[in-house]
Scaffold this active site. Structure first.
Site, short mmCIF file in Angstrom:
data_model
loop_
_atom_site.label_atom_id
_atom_site.label_comp_id
_atom_site.label_asym_id
_atom_site.label_seq_id
_atom_site.Cartn_x
_atom_site.Cartn_y
_atom_site.Cartn_z
CG LEU A 83 4.36 -2.76 6.09
CD1 LEU A 83 5.65 -3.47 6.47
CD2 LEU A 83 4.63 -1.31 5.74
CD GLU A 84 1.45 -8.63 3.15
OE1 GLU A 84 0.96 -9.40 2.29
OE2 GLU A 84 1.88 -9.03 4.25
CG MET A 85 -3.79 -6.74 0.07
SD MET A 85 -4.80 -8.24 -0.10
CE MET A 85 -5.98 -7.68 -1.33
CG ASN A 137 1.02 -6.69 6.64
OD1 ASN A 137 1.48 -5.54 6.66
ND2 ASN A 137 1.75 -7.74 6.93
CG HIS A 193 -1.86 1.14 1.31
ND1 HIS A 193 -2.86 1.33 0.39
CD2 HIS A 193 -1.95 2.16 2.21
CE1 HIS A 193 -3.55 2.42 0.71
NE2 HIS A 193 -3.01 2.94 1.80
#
Length: 313
Positions: A103-105, A101, A61
């Site tokens: 740092l992810e979605m 997360n 993201h």
């Protein structure tokens, strides 16, 4: 059939719930599961690229840098656990993690079910797929659908599997020589079974410490036990020529270098250039049939669907 080998052929799974699998396939490609509306499961586990993104660590993201290399999703249902540190026991448990997360979605489970429940076509599909559907889509159903789809992402019929099945012409002399070196050197102690890995956690750097700037500490992050530092799930070698870069930090780009590093730090062995070439030739016989399916058409959002937030404003 070569029955006494430590490596076993990939079996084609039986699909028991095709409606759930089809729904999971749509969700796999749907970027609305992310906060930005721009990232899907396929972003980091691209099924056109061996189930990976071919990057050292993934882009999340707002261009966040991921902390660890994204492992392939192909054949992942056969592994002992999910993630490098094994913190998720099942694919369903794993499926819910990247959604939340940051740092992810960077989404939330609540947001995901609000989005999906706002789309009548998705409600109809969930109702038709799940016998326990009541009046709304649940995150448990979302992760179950994703896991059911992932279970189908197997890669049978590699040339090595054909050799195991009795076709002596499926691999050539160099590839067979590489397999023999692979066995005799002790690689099969960890890289065995259907996955050639994925069945145990092992210390990375047995005879020599692996040098990396990556901060991941393996199973220690899960158990808190000092002896579990740098214990990682053994990665599968299936489709390994497609799933570069290698190791948990994604810092090794060639199979040749990966083989030489593994020989040195795991086996205390210096492979010659010829041995390395033979082993790499063998590893390339492990590429199987890639998943084939029709790209799904996703139901459109409507005025009631929560809007994506790609820039965090």
């Amino acid at each position: 059939m070569v029955s006494d080998e430590p490596i076993k052929p990939i079996a084609i799974p039986k699909i028991e719930s095709p409606e759930i699998v089809a729904l999971g396939q749509k969700l796999w490609f749907d970027p609305r599961l992310s906060k930005s509306g721009g990232l899907s499961c396929n972003s980091c586990h691209n099924l056109a690229m061996g189930g990976t993104d071919n990057m050292p660590t993934s882009i999340g993201h707002k261009w966040a840098e991921g902390p660890i290399n994204s492992p392939t999703v192909l054949n992942s249902g056969l592994a002992i656990a999910q993630f490098w540190d094994g913190r998720a026991k099942t694919l369903q448990e794993q499926a819910g993690g990247p959604i939340e997360n940051p740092l992810e979605m960077a989404s939330t489970h609540d947001h995901v079910v609000k989005v999906l429940n706002s789309i009548p076509a998705y409600q109809d599909e969930f109702k038709g797929a799940f016998s326990d559907y009541t009046d709304a889509i649940t995150i448990e159903q979302v992760t179950r659908a994703l896991a059911n789809f992932e279970d189908t992402l197997v890669t049978p019929n590699s040339r090595f599997d054909k050799w195991l099945a009795g076709d002596d012409n499926a691999i050539n002399e160099q590839e067979l020589r590489g397999y023999q070196t692979f066995k005799q050197s002790g690689c099969v102690a960890c890289h065995n079974g259907e996955l050639l890995g994925g069945g145990s956690f092992q210390k990375f750097g047995v005879f020599e410490q692996y040098t990396t700037k990556n901060l991941a500490e393996g199973r220690f992050a899960v158990t808190g036990k000092p002896e579990d530092k740098m214990l990682f799930k053994v990665p599968t070698l299936r489709n390994i020529e497609l799933t570069y870069p290698y190791f948990h930090d994604g810092q090794v780009n060639s199979l040749e270098e990966a083989v030489q590093i593994m020989g040195k730090i795991q086996l205390n062995k210096e492979f010659t250039d010829a041995e390395t070439a033979d082993i790499v030739a063998f590893l390339k016989t492990l590429t199987g049939d890639q998943p084939k399916f029709q790209y799904p058409h996703l139901p459109p959002s409507n005025p009631n669907t929560p809007l994506p937030n790609p820039f965090g404003k």
